[in-house]
Design a protein around this motif. Structure first.
Motif, PDB file in Angstrom:
ATOM      1  N   ALA A 488       0.846  -1.198   0.000  1.00 10.96           N
ATOM      2  CA  ALA A 488       0.000   0.000   0.000  1.00 10.96           C
ATOM      3  C   ALA A 488       0.877   1.242   0.000  1.00 10.96           C
ATOM      4  O   ALA A 488       1.776   1.378   0.835  1.00 10.96           O
ATOM      5  N   ILE A 489       0.608   2.149  -0.933  1.00 13.22           N
ATOM      6  CA  ILE A 489       1.445   3.343  -1.060  1.00 13.22           C
ATOM      7  C   ILE A 489       0.590   4.591  -1.251  1.00 13.22           C
ATOM      8  O   ILE A 489      -0.589   4.528  -1.604  1.00 13.22           O
ATOM      9  N   GLY A 490       1.219   5.744  -1.017  1.00 15.05           N
ATOM     10  CA  GLY A 490       0.661   7.040  -1.350  1.00 15.05           C
ATOM     11  C   GLY A 490       1.785   7.933  -1.844  1.00 15.05           C
ATOM     12  O   GLY A 490       2.960   7.616  -1.659  1.00 15.05           O
ATOM     13  N   LEU A 491       1.441   9.040  -2.479  1.00  8.35           N
ATOM     14  CA  LEU A 491       2.432  10.021  -2.936  1.00  8.35           C
ATOM     15  C   LEU A 491       1.993  11.405  -2.474  1.00  8.35           C
ATOM     16  O   LEU A 491       0.857  11.815  -2.726  1.00  8.35           O
ATOM     17  N   LEU A 492       2.888  12.111  -1.783  1.00  9.06           N
ATOM     18  CA  LEU A 492       2.583  13.432  -1.253  1.00  9.06           C
ATOM     19  C   LEU A 492       3.339  14.500  -2.041  1.00  9.06           C
ATOM     20  O   LEU A 492       4.537  14.341  -2.320  1.00  9.06           O
ATOM     21  N   ASP A 493       2.619  15.580  -2.384  1.00  9.21           N
ATOM     22  CA  ASP A 493       3.299  16.678  -3.058  1.00  9.21           C
ATOM     23  C   ASP A 493       4.019  17.540  -2.016  1.00  9.21           C
ATOM     24  O   ASP A 493       3.895  17.305  -0.812  1.00  9.21           O
ATOM     25  N   ASP A 495       3.475  20.218  -0.663  1.00  3.60           N
ATOM     26  CA  ASP A 495       2.621  20.863   0.332  1.00  3.60           C
ATOM     27  C   ASP A 495       1.940  19.858   1.259  1.00  3.60           C
ATOM     28  O   ASP A 495       1.137  20.247   2.120  1.00  3.60           O
ATOM     29  N   GLY A 496       2.228  18.566   1.067  1.00  2.56           N
ATOM     30  CA  GLY A 496       1.613  17.544   1.892  1.00  2.56           C
ATOM     31  C   GLY A 496       0.297  17.025   1.355  1.00  2.56           C
ATOM     32  O   GLY A 496      -0.370  16.205   2.000  1.00  2.56           O
ATOM     33  N   LYS A 497      -0.109  17.467   0.162  1.00  7.02           N
ATOM     34  CA  LYS A 497      -1.352  16.999  -0.454  1.00  7.02           C
ATOM     35  C   LYS A 497      -1.088  15.688  -1.174  1.00  7.02           C
ATOM     36  O   LYS A 497      -0.033  15.494  -1.782  1.00  7.02           O
ATOM     37  N   GLU A 498      -2.068  14.774  -1.144  1.00  4.12           N
ATOM     38  CA  GLU A 498      -1.894  13.446  -1.736  1.00  4.12           C
ATOM     39  C   GLU A 498      -2.326  13.446  -3.207  1.00  4.12           C
ATOM     40  O   GLU A 498      -3.387  13.962  -3.561  1.00  4.12           O
ATOM     41  N   PHE A 499      -1.499  12.842  -4.040  1.00  2.23           N
ATOM     42  CA  PHE A 499      -1.841  12.670  -5.449  1.00  2.23           C
ATOM     43  C   PHE A 499      -2.813  11.499  -5.615  1.00  2.23           C
ATOM     44  O   PHE A 499      -2.665  10.465  -4.948  1.00  2.23           O
ATOM     45  N   PRO A 500      -3.794  11.595  -6.535  1.00  2.00           N
ATOM     46  CA  PRO A 500      -4.506  10.387  -6.972  1.00  2.00           C
ATOM     47  C   PRO A 500      -3.504   9.477  -7.691  1.00  2.00           C
ATOM     48  O   PRO A 500      -2.711   9.951  -8.515  1.00  2.00           O
ATOM     49  N   LEU A 501      -3.534   8.194  -7.387  1.00 10.13           N
ATOM     50  CA  LEU A 501      -2.548   7.261  -7.953  1.00 10.13           C
ATOM     51  C   LEU A 501      -3.158   6.570  -9.162  1.00 10.13           C
ATOM     52  O   LEU A 501      -3.894   5.583  -9.035  1.00 10.13           O
ATOM     53  N   GLY A 510      -7.210   7.335  -9.928  1.00  8.97           N
ATOM     54  CA  GLY A 510      -7.168   6.315  -8.887  1.00  8.97           C
ATOM     55  C   GLY A 510      -7.291   6.906  -7.499  1.00  8.97           C
ATOM     56  O   GLY A 510      -7.382   8.127  -7.317  1.00  8.97           O
ATOM     57  N   PRO A 511      -7.272   6.056  -6.485  1.00 12.96           N
ATOM     58  CA  PRO A 511      -7.368   6.516  -5.102  1.00 12.96           C
ATOM     59  C   PRO A 511      -6.039   7.122  -4.631  1.00 12.96           C
ATOM     60  O   PRO A 511      -5.002   6.983  -5.293  1.00 12.96           O
ATOM     61  N   THR A 512      -6.069   7.784  -3.495  1.00 16.07           N
ATOM     62  CA  THR A 512      -4.833   8.371  -2.971  1.00 16.07           C
ATOM     63  C   THR A 512      -3.984   7.349  -2.227  1.00 16.07           C
ATOM     64  O   THR A 512      -2.791   7.582  -2.012  1.00 16.07           O
ATOM     65  N   THR A 513      -4.582   6.251  -1.813  1.00 18.74           N
ATOM     66  CA  THR A 513      -3.817   5.094  -1.317  1.00 18.74           C
ATOM     67  C   THR A 513      -4.105   3.931  -2.244  1.00 18.74           C
ATOM     68  O   THR A 513      -5.263   3.599  -2.492  1.00 18.74           O
ATOM     69  N   PRO A 534       7.168  14.134  -5.872  1.00 22.80           N
ATOM     70  CA  PRO A 534       6.486  13.669  -4.664  1.00 22.80           C
ATOM     71  C   PRO A 534       7.459  13.039  -3.654  1.00 22.80           C
ATOM     72  O   PRO A 534       8.590  12.696  -3.990  1.00 22.80           O
ATOM     73  N   VAL A 535       6.943  12.898  -2.448  1.00 20.88           N
ATOM     74  CA  VAL A 535       7.598  12.063  -1.431  1.00 20.88           C
ATOM     75  C   VAL A 535       6.728  10.820  -1.268  1.00 20.88           C
ATOM     76  O   VAL A 535       5.535  10.944  -0.962  1.00 20.88           O
ATOM     77  N   PRO A 536       7.270   9.641  -1.498  1.00 26.63           N
ATOM     78  CA  PRO A 536       6.437   8.434  -1.393  1.00 26.63           C
ATOM     79  C   PRO A 536       6.160   8.054   0.065  1.00 26.63           C
ATOM     80  O   PRO A 536       7.035   8.155   0.930  1.00 26.63           O
ATOM     81  N   SER A 537       4.941   7.638   0.313  1.00 23.28           N
ATOM     82  CA  SER A 537       4.530   7.081   1.605  1.00 23.28           C
ATOM     83  C   SER A 537       4.328   5.586   1.363  1.00 23.28           C
ATOM     84  O   SER A 537       3.409   5.181   0.658  1.00 23.28           O
ATOM     85  N   LEU A 538       5.202   4.776   1.935  1.00 23.13           N
ATOM     86  CA  LEU A 538       5.289   3.363   1.563  1.00 23.13           C
ATOM     87  C   LEU A 538       4.862   2.442   2.690  1.00 23.13           C
ATOM     88  O   LEU A 538       5.047   2.744   3.864  1.00 23.13           O
TER      89      LEU A 538
END
Length: 873
Positions: A488-493, A495-501, A510-513, A534-538
């Protein structure tokens, strides 16, 4: 001793005979118990034909009759572990009488005495200590049990199922008969004969069935049983709502006993519990204890379906019931409290205890291939990693898909003894999925290592994630195949906002996670519309039990700690920062350099500490530094004392620079009067107190002493004692002694005190523990006491790993002492030596010498032998 023989999963064969029903009569007499068993036996048409019936048993054999006639001596043989009957017919009635002495049974398996009362523990192979039987989980029979005893001595007579009759045999003796309408294996049999008091309540199922609820405890403990009862009712309601599962007997009983090897046992309708997981009041139990009671009450209740109605074909399949039921109890506790805090706590537990098991000599898959002693495989791997494997089904298929799989599993297998593969097949078929590769989680040992790298295209607005996986060699498994890993991953810009994946193949954003199915040794995933770096949230939510590596900068980790919306990933970023800092301090210490905690780390900790919008329990978790034993796993040829010193330095330096913030947080979270809803505030408050005490700060000592003496709840008393634990100060010794004097008659509270003393990092801890062996409240015969004092000592990196080896010698001596009483507990204690190859050469040599001394002991149990032998292999 002769070398024990291993059992192998590959050798499984169906039982040659089946038992349809068994009627048991227990005659409880002054010095022993006679058991009369009447079994309806028939050949198993699904097994190879055999003219011999081989029953498991170690009890004293009194008599054997077949179809009403005594069995001739030349038609049976009896050795230390079996009774073999020759030339038996196709079907027959077999009657066996045995005699046992529960008062001399210190193993706490089979039928045993505790405080003058009688209890049973039959999982995994305790029933054979009671009578001769096909003591294996795939032989399921209907049981009826009649218990006869002196009324004044044993007024309470309990067994599985529904009570169908009771009466007097004479003026002194009475009888009670219980009938369980459901087939079950012998390991689920239970009997209790005791002088106990009962708390009763009622639960009405969604189907309208009224169920009587009973919790049986020692009379003086009745006022500590209400939380357990409320927890039980919450668990019953939750299981109906979440999984549509209702209880199926007229009565559900829990019995608490102080002498118990495990946490609890799910015997059908009659759960026998360690008192630790039943008794709770604010005066005697911490918030952690309250959570533990609720979780274990739920766990054993949930076994009614995942373990009792559907059970294991053989003991190699133990994770079928335990991994699944741990997942269920984790979800129950998450729904009852903070889901994020619960998840982080479970992952901390997994990493601290299961990951080292995966990397050590006892490494095994969640479905082991062999064992010498089955008791040794009630492990973190089978339970906790097994729960993570179940959780991965939930991650892959979602709540609805997982529920479809569960429904199909029960539809297919209710009343059966089945395998892990049967559960996997139900999940696959219910969701139209191919889970062939996923099956490797059941057969491969070790913790997979997942490495991730990212390549962002500023021009193309794409990000390519490259994921590679490998699993290190483990004993008996040098080469590993790729696993099916949900990542399960997310990507943050920025500013801390999550990208749709969104993948290029997606028809819509897609979803943000997003959960990626990683199935190859190396895989690439390209996401579109990523217009800023982005900074990946892994590994969000810890979606798989793996070690994940990504080359984060310290600033990226601090960014995730501040901005990630996934609470686990946010906590994980902080832990990675803390681990990097501690390992750098260790290296600096080795090189003789001056130690310093980076300002950025202190600022990150301050930001979390002062953020009043965060859950206080989450803040407390985020500010706990990785433990000494976690650091030991990261360092080759580690010096345990140096690890202790650098961690202590870091705590003290954090406390020095955050002193004002810690005092403010302590005061803000010191909420009175006591309320269970403020558990998170108490956790944070006591964490702050512990940090302040690391300075030997007079204010902190005064606060801790005052808190311990004036607290109106056990959480704050233990929090204060823990803050004072390592300090040399007259007030420290005074409050420790006052606490013991006050609680000398409460066994569970004294266990906390024993554990605190054994966990102290003071230089005199070994002598203190040796003295406590003679304390009037301590007994090696009691598993809770042995675990509290000796188990805590074995995890104490300062005292156990003393440079002179005295800690190792002491622990080995105690393992032998406990082994003569209770091999199952001794096997848990000897696990302290499992990581001997990770320490520096001098300590390694001393630990090896103690292991060699243990294995040479002529009376060593096979429980301890198996662990020591694997350590030395």
């Amino acid at each position: 001793m002769s070398q024990p023989q291993a059992k192998y999963r590959a050798d499984y064969l169906p039982s040659a005979f089946l038992i349809d029903s068994v009627d048991l009569t227990f005659d409880l007499r002054d010095d022993d118990v006679r058991i009369d068993s009447r079994m309806t036996v028939r050949r198993n048409p699904a097994a190879a034909a055999s003219s011999e019936l081989v029953l498991d048993g170690t009890a004293e054999l009194v008599s054997v009759t077949l179809d009403g006639e005594p069995v001739a001596v030349n038609h049976y043989s009896n050795d230390a572990e079996t009774l073999t009957l020759r030339d038996v017919p196709e079907s027959f009635i077999l009657e066996i009488a045995t005699r046992v002495d529960p008062y001399a049974n210190s193993s706490l398996m089979g039928l045993y005495a505790s405080n003058g009362n009688l209890f049973t523990q039959c999982e995994p192979e305790g029933f054979r200590k009671i009578t001769y039987y096909l003591d294996r989980p795939d032989v399921m029979a209907k049981f009826s049990t009649t218990i006869i005893a002196e009324r004044n001595r044993f007024p309470v007579l309990l067994s599985n199922g529904n009570k169908v009759g009771e009466g007097q045999t004479d003026k002194r003796r009475h009888w009670v008969k219980w009938v369980d309408p459901y087939r079950k294996p012998s390991y689920l049999f239970a009997l209790v004969a005791a002088r106990l008091s009962v708390l009763r309540d009622e639960f009405v199922t969604r189907g309208g069935k009224k169920v009587t609820l009973e919790i049986w405890v020692e009379p003086q403990d009745l006022d500590k049983s209400q939380h357990a009862m409320e927890s039980l009712k919450r668990a019953m309601d939750w299981d109906e709502r979440r999984f549509g599962l209702e209880y199926d007997l007229d009565t559900y009983m829990i019995v608490a006993v102080g002498d118990f090897n495990m946490g609890a046992m799910e015997n059908k309708g009659l759960n026998v519990f360690n008192t630790k997981y039943v008794l709770a009041s604010r005066a005697t139990a911490t918030d952690t204890d309250f959570d533990g009671v609720e979780g274990v009450i739920g766990h054993e209740y949930f076994h009614n379906w995942t373990g009792n109605r559907v059970t294991c074909r053989d003991w190699f399949q133990l994770s079928l019931k335990e991994g699944l039921t741990v997942f269920r109890d984790q979800e129950f506790s998450a729904d009852m409290g903070s889901r994020a805090v619960k998840r982080i706590g479970d992952v901390r537990n997994l990493r601290a205890m299961q990951f080292p098991e995966d990397a050590g000599p006892m490494s095994h898959p969640i479905r082991p291939e062999s064992y010498l002693e089955m008791n040794n495989f009630y492990t973190m791997t089978v339970y906790e990693k097994g729960a993570e494997v179940v959780r991965m089904y939930h991650t892959l298929f979602g709540e609805d898909g997982f529920r479809r799989g569960m429904d199909l599993y029960f539809k297919r297998h209710d009343g059966q003894a089945v395998t892990c593969d049967d559960f996997r097949a139900a999940m696959a078929d219910a969701n139209g999925a191919d889970l062939t590769q996923f099956g490797r989680w059941y057969s491969q040992a070790g913790t997979p290592e997942v490495k991730v790298s990212c390549q962002w295209s500023e021009l193309g607005h794409t990000l390519t994630l490259t994921v590679s996986q490998s699993t290190p060699p483990t004993p008996g498994q040098a080469d590993k195949l790729p696993l099916h890993i949900p990542l399960a991953i997310g990507l943050l810009d920025p500013d801390g906002k999550e990208f749709p994946l969104t993948l290029s193949s997606d028809a819509a954003p897609g979803p943000t996670t997003r959960v990626l199915s990683v199935q190859e040794a190396t895989q690439h995933f390209t996401f579109i519309n990523i217009d800023r770096k982005p900074v990946p949230s892994l590994l969000r939510g810890f979606s798989a039990p793996v070690r994940l590596t990504y080359d984060y900068s310290d600033s990226e980790l601090a960014f995730l700690l501040a901005h990630d919306r996934d609470d686990f990933a946010r906590w994980e970023a902080g832990q990675q920062l803390a681990e990097r800092m501690l390992l750098a301090l260790y290296r600096a210490s080795v090189d003789g350099l001056e130690l310093a905690v980076p300002d950025d780390f202190i600022c990150a900790c301050r930001a979390v500490l002062v953020d009043t919008a965060l859950d206080p329990a989450f803040v407390a978790l985020a500010l706990v530094l990785p433990s000494e034993n976690e650091l030991l796993e990261k360092i080759d040829a580690a010096d345990p004392e140096r690890i202790r010193q650098v961690r202590a330095f870091a705590r003290a330096e954090l406390a020095r620079q955050l002193r004002a913030d810690l005092i403010a947080a302590y005061e803000l979270n010191d909420i009175k009067p006591f309320s269970h809803e403020h558990a998170g505030q108490r956790e944070l408050k006591n964490l702050c107190l512990g940090y302040l005490a690391a300075l030997d700060d007079p204010l902190a000592i005064d606060l801790a002493v005052s808190q311990c003496r004036n607290a109106d709840n056990m959480t704050d008393q233990i929090g204060a004692l823990n803050a004072l634990r390592d300090i040399r100060h007259p007030d420290r010794d005074a409050v420790f002694n006052e606490f013991a004097h006050r609680w000398i008659d409460d066994a569970l509270v004294m266990d906390k005190w024993f554990a605190l003393n054994a966990a102290s990092h003071r230089g005199d801890t070994l002598q203190m523990v040796q003295d406590l062996l003679l304390h009037p409240a301590f007994s090696l015969r009691n598993p809770n006491k042995a675990r509290a004092l000796l188990g805590s000592f074995g995890r104490n990196i300062a005292a156990f790993h003393r440079e002179d080896g005295a800690g190792y010698r002491f622990m080995a001596d105690q393992v032998l002492a406990v082994d003569a009483i209770n091999p199952q507990v001794a096997a848990r204690l000897v696990a302290a030596f499992n990581r001997w190859k990770r320490v520096d050469p001098a300590r390694r040599q001393m630990m090896q010498a103690e292991l060699e001394r243990l294995i040479a002991h002529p009376a060593l149990s096979k429980d301890v032998y198996e662990i020591v032998e694997k350590n030395l292999a």
